[in-house]
Design a protein around this motif. Sequence first.
Motif, mmCIF file in Angstrom:
data_model
loop_
_atom_site.group_PDB
_atom_site.id
_atom_site.type_symbol
_atom_site.label_atom_id
_atom_site.label_comp_id
_atom_site.label_asym_id
_atom_site.label_seq_id
_atom_site.Cartn_x
_atom_site.Cartn_y
_atom_site.Cartn_z
ATOM 1 N N ARG A 58 49.331 0.822 -47.913
ATOM 2 C CA ARG A 58 48.355 1.367 -46.971
ATOM 3 C C ARG A 58 48.959 1.221 -45.578
ATOM 4 N NH1 ARG A 58 46.796 -3.664 -49.441
ATOM 5 N NH2 ARG A 58 45.906 -5.200 -48.027
ATOM 6 N N THR A 59 48.302 1.780 -44.593
ATOM 7 C CA THR A 59 48.821 1.636 -43.245
ATOM 8 C C THR A 59 48.182 0.424 -42.590
ATOM 9 O OG1 THR A 59 49.334 3.958 -42.982
ATOM 10 C CG2 THR A 59 48.964 2.705 -40.966
ATOM 11 N N ILE A 60 49.008 -0.440 -42.066
ATOM 12 C CA ILE A 60 48.516 -1.623 -41.366
ATOM 13 C C ILE A 60 49.059 -1.575 -39.943
ATOM 14 C CG2 ILE A 60 48.550 -4.148 -41.273
ATOM 15 C CD1 ILE A 60 48.929 -4.105 -44.349
ATOM 16 N N LEU A 61 48.158 -1.644 -38.994
ATOM 17 C CA LEU A 61 48.564 -1.700 -37.592
ATOM 18 C C LEU A 61 48.186 -3.078 -37.081
ATOM 19 C CD1 LEU A 61 49.460 -0.451 -34.872
ATOM 20 C CD2 LEU A 61 47.164 0.456 -34.622
ATOM 21 N N MET A 62 49.197 -3.789 -36.589
ATOM 22 C CA MET A 62 48.973 -5.181 -36.239
ATOM 23 C C MET A 62 49.387 -5.385 -34.788
ATOM 24 S SD MET A 62 50.289 -8.320 -38.538
ATOM 25 C CE MET A 62 51.973 -7.836 -38.465
ATOM 26 N N SER A 63 48.454 -5.784 -33.967
ATOM 27 C CA SER A 63 48.842 -6.052 -32.583
ATOM 28 C C SER A 63 49.205 -7.517 -32.467
ATOM 29 C CB SER A 63 47.691 -5.734 -31.629
ATOM 30 O OG SER A 63 46.903 -6.880 -31.415
ATOM 31 N N THR A 64 50.165 -7.815 -31.633
ATOM 32 C CA THR A 64 50.549 -9.210 -31.471
ATOM 33 C C THR A 64 51.361 -9.373 -30.199
ATOM 34 O OG1 THR A 64 51.573 -11.111 -32.546
ATOM 35 C CG2 THR A 64 52.717 -9.025 -32.761
ATOM 36 N N HIS A 65 51.379 -10.579 -29.683
ATOM 37 C CA HIS A 65 52.353 -10.835 -28.629
ATOM 38 C C HIS A 65 53.413 -11.818 -29.130
ATOM 39 C CE1 HIS A 65 49.359 -14.000 -27.938
ATOM 40 N NE2 HIS A 65 50.378 -14.716 -27.559
ATOM 41 N N LEU A 66 53.301 -12.221 -30.399
ATOM 42 C CA LEU A 66 54.347 -13.048 -30.998
ATOM 43 C C LEU A 66 55.407 -12.120 -31.579
ATOM 44 C CD1 LEU A 66 52.061 -15.674 -32.719
ATOM 45 C CD2 LEU A 66 53.380 -15.938 -30.627
ATOM 46 N N VAL A 67 56.257 -11.631 -30.696
ATOM 47 C CA VAL A 67 57.145 -10.526 -31.045
ATOM 48 C C VAL A 67 58.124 -10.901 -32.150
ATOM 49 C CG1 VAL A 67 58.824 -8.922 -30.127
ATOM 50 C CG2 VAL A 67 56.930 -9.650 -28.716
ATOM 51 N N ASN A 68 58.730 -12.075 -32.043
ATOM 52 C CA ASN A 68 59.775 -12.422 -32.994
ATOM 53 C C ASN A 68 59.290 -12.526 -34.429
ATOM 54 O OD1 ASN A 68 62.006 -12.316 -31.484
ATOM 55 N ND2 ASN A 68 62.189 -14.524 -31.111
ATOM 56 N N GLU A 69 58.045 -12.911 -34.593
ATOM 57 C CA GLU A 69 57.555 -13.130 -35.948
ATOM 58 C C GLU A 69 57.397 -11.849 -36.753
ATOM 59 O OE1 GLU A 69 54.093 -15.523 -36.171
ATOM 60 O OE2 GLU A 69 55.092 -17.260 -35.305
ATOM 61 N N ILE A 70 57.255 -10.731 -36.065
ATOM 62 C CA ILE A 70 56.935 -9.532 -36.829
ATOM 63 C C ILE A 70 58.115 -8.573 -36.987
ATOM 64 C CG2 ILE A 70 54.491 -9.570 -36.224
ATOM 65 C CD1 ILE A 70 55.378 -7.098 -34.371
ATOM 66 N N THR A 71 59.270 -8.955 -36.442
ATOM 67 C CA THR A 71 60.357 -7.976 -36.444
ATOM 68 C C THR A 71 60.773 -7.564 -37.850
ATOM 69 O OG1 THR A 71 61.871 -9.805 -36.201
ATOM 70 C CG2 THR A 71 61.346 -8.575 -34.222
ATOM 71 N N LYS A 72 60.712 -8.498 -38.802
ATOM 72 C CA LYS A 72 61.130 -8.130 -40.154
ATOM 73 C C LYS A 72 59.978 -7.558 -40.965
ATOM 74 C CE LYS A 72 62.493 -12.218 -41.028
ATOM 75 N NZ LYS A 72 62.840 -13.289 -41.975
ATOM 76 N N ILE A 73 58.758 -7.800 -40.471
ATOM 77 C CA ILE A 73 57.578 -7.467 -41.254
ATOM 78 C C ILE A 73 57.145 -6.028 -41.039
ATOM 79 C CG2 ILE A 73 55.096 -7.968 -41.325
ATOM 80 C CD1 ILE A 73 56.157 -10.952 -40.953
ATOM 81 N N VAL A 74 57.277 -5.569 -39.817
ATOM 82 C CA VAL A 74 56.803 -4.211 -39.543
ATOM 83 C C VAL A 74 57.949 -3.221 -39.740
ATOM 84 C CG1 VAL A 74 55.136 -5.065 -37.892
ATOM 85 C CG2 VAL A 74 57.345 -4.270 -37.078
ATOM 86 N N GLU A 75 57.549 -1.994 -40.041
ATOM 87 C CA GLU A 75 58.556 -0.955 -40.229
ATOM 88 C C GLU A 75 58.791 -0.237 -38.908
ATOM 89 O OE1 GLU A 75 57.604 1.307 -43.703
ATOM 90 O OE2 GLU A 75 59.133 2.804 -43.236
#
Lengths: 228, 292, 123
Positions: free
Chosen positions: B180-197
């Motif tokens: 499904r499409t997941i849109l995740m806002s965050t300011h913890l940039v480093n944590e999501i680099t591998k997780i988001v496409e």
Amino acid sequence: MSRLLSVVKGSYGVLRVYLMILVGLVAIAFFINLLLGIGNINRNSEVSSGNIVTIFLLIISGVLPLYFFKRIINLGASRKEYYFGTIIAYIFWVAAFSVFNIIWFLLEQNVFIEYKSYFNIIEIFGWDRYGVIGMFIYQFSTYLFIVAFFNLVFSCFRDRLALGIYILLAAAISVSMSISSLREAVFKGVAILFFNPTILPSTILTFALIGLLFMAGWFFTTRREIYK
Amino acid sequence: MGTILKCTNLAKSYGTTEAVKNIDMTLEENTIYGLIGRNGAGKTSLLNIITGSIFQDYGEVEIAGKKINRSEDIEDLCYVKEKILLFNHVKVMELLEIASAFHKNWDWDFAKDLLKMFELNPEKKFRQLSRGMESHVGIIIGLASRAPLTIFDEPVLGLDVIMREKFYSIMLEDYSNYPRTILMSTHLVNEITKIVEKIYIIDSGKILLHEDMDSFRNKSYYVTGNRKGVENFIEGKNVIQCETQGNIMIAALFDTINDKEMHNARRLDLSIDGMPLQKFFTYFVDGRNHIE
Amino acid sequence: MKASFDDIQPIFQQIADMTEDHILNDTYGEDEQVMSTTQIAKTFQINPATAVKGINLLVNEGILYKKRGLGMFVAPGAKEKILTKRRKMFYQEYVVKLLEEAKKIQLSAEDIINMIKHESEGY
């Protein structure tokens, strides 16, 4: 349908604390007064507990628009579902309290009268002139009108447009109250709506106004913004 | 692949402050997106508009091909706000039951697993929960609803590092099984680099950049070496930050480097390293603010 | 096994390399099943689309093959293919770089050859 029911269920989750506190307090006061009556210590007339507990209807018409609205939408309800679910909840509680007050009124008239007498809104406004059905219709339409009115007031709480309407309304009320001929007309209007001996036309009129109030409430509900 | 969300020219002001400025955003089906920006960059305002919580001054939002309006239900959406609003006196389980009615893909087995995984007692009343546990409730709703468009606003804010890792793992696993499409806002940039496409970078109400993470990696580099060499190398390239220490120069590039250039760099004794997203973000956003 | 990824290469490339390493050191034999993309995504906390991309790279090279509904398996002759590929890369990736570094620190080709001989005797 299950979505609307979920809204109603959620509203109950929020309201039940208020209901319990209110019923608890009123019940304690009632029994103390009844005991005082039985013991012949205080036989003064009291306001009916059946009426006091109806304050709950005012509570819900404030709590649902102010507190519940954001929360249920937060959980995924649409505004429409919130609004219809809330109206269902209003109708349910108004009916429940109307029925309860009828039963209570009959108890007061037939059982408690031995020890104490009570002021009940049914008697004061002459809502008992068409028997039990009449009592229900008079109470139901009057209470629902009040609930619809406060629902509107709290639904447009922060709306700029509503602020204008508030001011106009306040001005209209104060003007109509200060001019005696207008004042009479207002009282007549209220009497036609709620205490009219011709029950059918006045009830239809009241329901038309209730519909209008709910429609206005809906208009403001679609304009409300939820920031948090 | 189809489009699940399309925002066109969205704008919103509060008084004289423009919170959202002419934002266009298109999200594809079955993709995880990151929306990154500093605090106050307009992330929440944008998400609030997309989900119909607040209303844009102009522009349009379409979800699954349907324009959203003020009253209708947005069927395919689940929005988990940064802070789930307190429902005093209501038990966690009751809250989930209410939420489940509004989401057609809701999976109870998964919801119950999640309760265990996040160590949440369903019989607890909402007012007894800690800040972290409140976030867990929001996460459970967001995941168990399996909505075609799931939006998390700062989902990991109140979570400690163990719970954050848990959240990422569970989300990735469930997403593999139920895309499904997941849109995740965050300011913890480093944590999501591998997780988001894909990422969207937002600052002062504007989308500065949107990019595929893979292609991002292919064009964000540090070039380090003696000043002359670096200067020669970065000529004509998109340099977002440059620093000189004596005769040493470090340049941050946002541009592709082809094999031949790589080889050249080695010959010139320049070292080329990948730049983490967080660094890029800092240079990119901060640099722009200096220019403006 | 690799537990983290560097910033310079795309992650899907690193996933492909890692899987190739596992085939080279016989962690996975021919016709044996490799980690599913879901497992990869969960274990390394990476986006599943990235894992799929990495695995597909190997499918396209004929190193892995797909069994419908079951998962990904090591193709017969996969190891040979990887060896051929890696040997080709070896010159560019290691020899050239080695010589560049050697030049920087003033080692002659002979010095290097001696070092290699010396190191190999240990094995």
